[in-house]
Motif scaffolding. Structure first.
Motif, PDB file in Angstrom:
ATOM      1  N   LEU A 138       0.840  -1.189   0.000  1.00  0.00           N
ATOM      2  CA  LEU A 138       0.000   0.000   0.000  1.00  0.00           C
ATOM      3  C   LEU A 138       0.880   1.246   0.000  1.00  0.00           C
ATOM      4  O   LEU A 138       1.585   1.528   0.958  1.00  0.00           O
ATOM      5  N   THR A 139       0.848   1.971  -1.099  1.00  0.00           N
ATOM      6  CA  THR A 139       1.565   3.239  -1.215  1.00  0.00           C
ATOM      7  C   THR A 139       0.628   4.246  -1.857  1.00  0.00           C
ATOM      8  O   THR A 139      -0.321   3.885  -2.562  1.00  0.00           O
ATOM      9  N   ALA A 140       0.890   5.506  -1.612  1.00  0.00           N
ATOM     10  CA  ALA A 140       0.077   6.558  -2.216  1.00  0.00           C
ATOM     11  C   ALA A 140       0.316   6.584  -3.725  1.00  0.00           C
ATOM     12  O   ALA A 140       1.452   6.434  -4.185  1.00  0.00           O
ATOM     13  N   ASP A 141      -0.767   6.758  -4.472  1.00  0.00           N
ATOM     14  CA  ASP A 141      -0.659   6.762  -5.931  1.00  0.00           C
ATOM     15  C   ASP A 141       0.276   7.859  -6.435  1.00  0.00           C
ATOM     16  O   ASP A 141       1.017   7.649  -7.390  1.00  0.00           O
ATOM     17  N   ASN A 142       0.228   9.026  -5.801  1.00  0.00           N
ATOM     18  CA  ASN A 142       1.022  10.149  -6.297  1.00  0.00           C
ATOM     19  C   ASN A 142       2.472  10.114  -5.801  1.00  0.00           C
ATOM     20  O   ASN A 142       3.235  11.015  -6.090  1.00  0.00           O
ATOM     21  N   LYS A 167      15.593  -4.704 -20.433  1.00  0.00           N
ATOM     22  CA  LYS A 167      14.573  -3.667 -20.572  1.00  0.00           C
ATOM     23  C   LYS A 167      13.737  -3.610 -19.304  1.00  0.00           C
ATOM     24  O   LYS A 167      13.548  -4.612 -18.618  1.00  0.00           O
ATOM     25  N   VAL A 168      13.239  -2.419 -19.025  1.00  0.00           N
ATOM     26  CA  VAL A 168      12.330  -2.227 -17.897  1.00  0.00           C
ATOM     27  C   VAL A 168      11.084  -1.511 -18.398  1.00  0.00           C
ATOM     28  O   VAL A 168      11.117  -0.798 -19.391  1.00  0.00           O
ATOM     29  N   SER A 169      10.017  -1.724 -17.684  1.00  0.00           N
ATOM     30  CA  SER A 169       8.791  -0.982 -17.935  1.00  0.00           C
ATOM     31  C   SER A 169       8.439  -0.304 -16.616  1.00  0.00           C
ATOM     32  O   SER A 169       8.549  -0.911 -15.555  1.00  0.00           O
ATOM     33  N   TRP A 170       8.042   0.950 -16.676  1.00  0.00           N
ATOM     34  CA  TRP A 170       7.717   1.665 -15.455  1.00  0.00           C
ATOM     35  C   TRP A 170       6.361   2.340 -15.596  1.00  0.00           C
ATOM     36  O   TRP A 170       5.904   2.653 -16.694  1.00  0.00           O
ATOM     37  N   TYR A 171       5.721   2.535 -14.459  1.00  0.00           N
ATOM     38  CA  TYR A 171       4.496   3.321 -14.431  1.00  0.00           C
ATOM     39  C   TYR A 171       4.438   4.086 -13.128  1.00  0.00           C
ATOM     40  O   TYR A 171       5.021   3.711 -12.119  1.00  0.00           O
ATOM     41  N   TYR A 172       3.708   5.203 -13.164  1.00  0.00           N
ATOM     42  CA  TYR A 172       3.551   6.092 -12.019  1.00  0.00           C
ATOM     43  C   TYR A 172       2.121   5.941 -11.522  1.00  0.00           C
ATOM     44  O   TYR A 172       1.174   6.150 -12.263  1.00  0.00           O
ATOM     45  N   GLY A 173       1.959   5.508 -10.299  1.00  0.00           N
ATOM     46  CA  GLY A 173       0.634   5.245  -9.733  1.00  0.00           C
ATOM     47  C   GLY A 173       0.436   3.763  -9.502  1.00  0.00           C
ATOM     48  O   GLY A 173       1.361   3.045  -9.136  1.00  0.00           O
ATOM     49  N   GLN A 174      -0.787   3.292  -9.723  1.00  0.00           N
ATOM     50  CA  GLN A 174      -1.126   1.878  -9.536  1.00  0.00           C
ATOM     51  C   GLN A 174      -1.280   1.208 -10.900  1.00  0.00           C
ATOM     52  O   GLN A 174      -1.586   1.857 -11.895  1.00  0.00           O
ATOM     53  N   LYS A 212      -3.579  -0.794 -12.083  1.00  0.00           N
ATOM     54  CA  LYS A 212      -4.922  -0.824 -12.676  1.00  0.00           C
ATOM     55  C   LYS A 212      -5.346   0.535 -13.209  1.00  0.00           C
ATOM     56  O   LYS A 212      -6.129   0.608 -14.164  1.00  0.00           O
ATOM     57  N   ALA A 213      -4.852   1.605 -12.596  1.00  0.00           N
ATOM     58  CA  ALA A 213      -5.180   2.958 -13.048  1.00  0.00           C
ATOM     59  C   ALA A 213      -3.942   3.842 -12.930  1.00  0.00           C
ATOM     60  O   ALA A 213      -3.835   4.667 -12.024  1.00  0.00           O
ATOM     61  N   PRO A 214      -2.975   3.674 -13.831  1.00  0.00           N
ATOM     62  CA  PRO A 214      -1.735   4.451 -13.708  1.00  0.00           C
ATOM     63  C   PRO A 214      -1.946   5.924 -14.047  1.00  0.00           C
ATOM     64  O   PRO A 214      -2.756   6.265 -14.919  1.00  0.00           O
ATOM     65  N   ILE A 215      -1.241   6.768 -13.336  1.00  0.00           N
ATOM     66  CA  ILE A 215      -1.269   8.197 -13.627  1.00  0.00           C
ATOM     67  C   ILE A 215      -0.463   8.476 -14.888  1.00  0.00           C
ATOM     68  O   ILE A 215      -0.850   9.301 -15.717  1.00  0.00           O
ATOM     69  N   GLU A 216       0.646   7.761 -15.030  1.00  0.00           N
ATOM     70  CA  GLU A 216       1.491   7.897 -16.205  1.00  0.00           C
ATOM     71  C   GLU A 216       2.105   6.540 -16.532  1.00  0.00           C
ATOM     72  O   GLU A 216       2.499   5.806 -15.641  1.00  0.00           O
ATOM     73  N   GLY A 217       2.180   6.225 -17.800  1.00  0.00           N
ATOM     74  CA  GLY A 217       2.803   4.959 -18.198  1.00  0.00           C
ATOM     75  C   GLY A 217       1.772   3.893 -18.447  1.00  0.00           C
ATOM     76  O   GLY A 217       0.589   4.169 -18.515  1.00  0.00           O
ATOM     77  N   PRO A 218       2.138   2.679 -18.582  1.00  0.00           N
ATOM     78  CA  PRO A 218       3.483   2.099 -18.552  1.00  0.00           C
ATOM     79  C   PRO A 218       4.287   2.434 -19.794  1.00  0.00           C
ATOM     80  O   PRO A 218       3.758   2.532 -20.889  1.00  0.00           O
ATOM     81  N   THR A 219       5.583   2.616 -19.572  1.00  0.00           N
ATOM     82  CA  THR A 219       6.507   2.988 -20.622  1.00  0.00           C
ATOM     83  C   THR A 219       7.740   2.102 -20.542  1.00  0.00           C
ATOM     84  O   THR A 219       8.220   1.816 -19.455  1.00  0.00           O
ATOM     85  N   GLU A 258      -1.084  -8.986 -13.142  1.00  0.00           N
ATOM     86  CA  GLU A 258      -1.416  -7.808 -13.955  1.00  0.00           C
ATOM     87  C   GLU A 258      -0.155  -7.151 -14.502  1.00  0.00           C
ATOM     88  O   GLU A 258      -0.130  -6.664 -15.633  1.00  0.00           O
ATOM     89  N   GLU A 259       0.896  -7.147 -13.693  1.00  0.00           N
ATOM     90  CA  GLU A 259       2.134  -6.523 -14.141  1.00  0.00           C
ATOM     91  C   GLU A 259       2.851  -7.400 -15.171  1.00  0.00           C
ATOM     92  O   GLU A 259       3.511  -6.871 -16.072  1.00  0.00           O
ATOM     93  N   ILE A 260       2.711  -8.706 -15.070  1.00  0.00           N
ATOM     94  CA  ILE A 260       3.266  -9.589 -16.108  1.00  0.00           C
ATOM     95  C   ILE A 260       2.545  -9.332 -17.425  1.00  0.00           C
ATOM     96  O   ILE A 260       3.157  -9.312 -18.494  1.00  0.00           O
TER      97      ILE A 260
END
Length: 184
Positions: free
Chosen positions: A72-76, A88-95, A97-104, A171-173
């Motif tokens: 449990l972490t804050a989305d922002n 290679k890596v893939s990153w996203y900002y937030g959660q 299921k509902a990322p604020i930015e990404g995945p990239t 979900e991340e896979i």
């Protein structure tokens, strides 16, 4: 006892036989003792190279928690880094299921994930009320140990204080498969 002998007799001159005189003796025992004392002193006082290791805080072994529990972490505040195959890596900002930015998808190095981490390290305190960024590292089955060491090096280079290594979710896979960096 060590000694130094010198030949003072003159051999091969004429027919006279002279008695040989013993040369001077030098006792080297004290010098050998001194040499070993100096070697011992310098061996004990020099510092050897210490291994360079990174401290990683590990969870307490006595506490038993459910393995499927979510982090449990804050989305922002949270940036999740998924380690895939082929460096290679893939990153996203937030959660997930509902990322604020990404995945990239990004690679390692100055133009890859490091650039993203520097940006998020500067951005998150502005939107999270001064709190710093939390990076969640999730290695997949297709990632290598080198990838994990590389991302930990990136955390050290960027000077991110809060990061953790967690188990990857299904979900991340799916995100890694969608980004074509999870080769079965």
């Amino acid at each position: 006892m060590a000694e130094l002998n010198q030949d003072s007799g003159k051999g091969g001159k004429g027919g006279k036989v002279r008695s040989k005189k013993n040369g001077g003796k030098v006792d080297l025992t004290a010098m050998v003792d001194l040499a070993f004392l100096l070697i011992t002193f310098f061996m004990l006082t020099t510092s050897l190279n210490k291994p360079q290791a990174m401290d990683v805080a590990m969870p307490d072994k006595n506490k038993v928690k459910d393995e499927q529990s979510e982090v449990l972490t804050a989305d922002n505040r949270s940036v999740t880094v998924l380690l895939g195959s082929d460096n290679k890596v893939s990153w996203y900002y937030g959660q997930v299921k509902a990322p604020i930015e990404g995945p990239t998808v990004a690679g390692f190095g100055a133009d890859g994930i490091r650039k993203v981490l520097i940006e998020k390290k500067a951005y998150v305190p502005r939107v999270a009320g001064g709190k710093d960024v939390i990076v969640i590292i999730r290695p997949s089955n297709m990632s290598t140990q080198k990838d994990l060491v590389d991302i930990l090096d990136e955390m050290k280079i960027v000077d991110i204080k809060r990061y953790m290594i967690a188990k990857i979710s299904p979900e991340e896979i799916d995100v890694l498969k969608r980004d074509n960096i999870y080769n079965d």
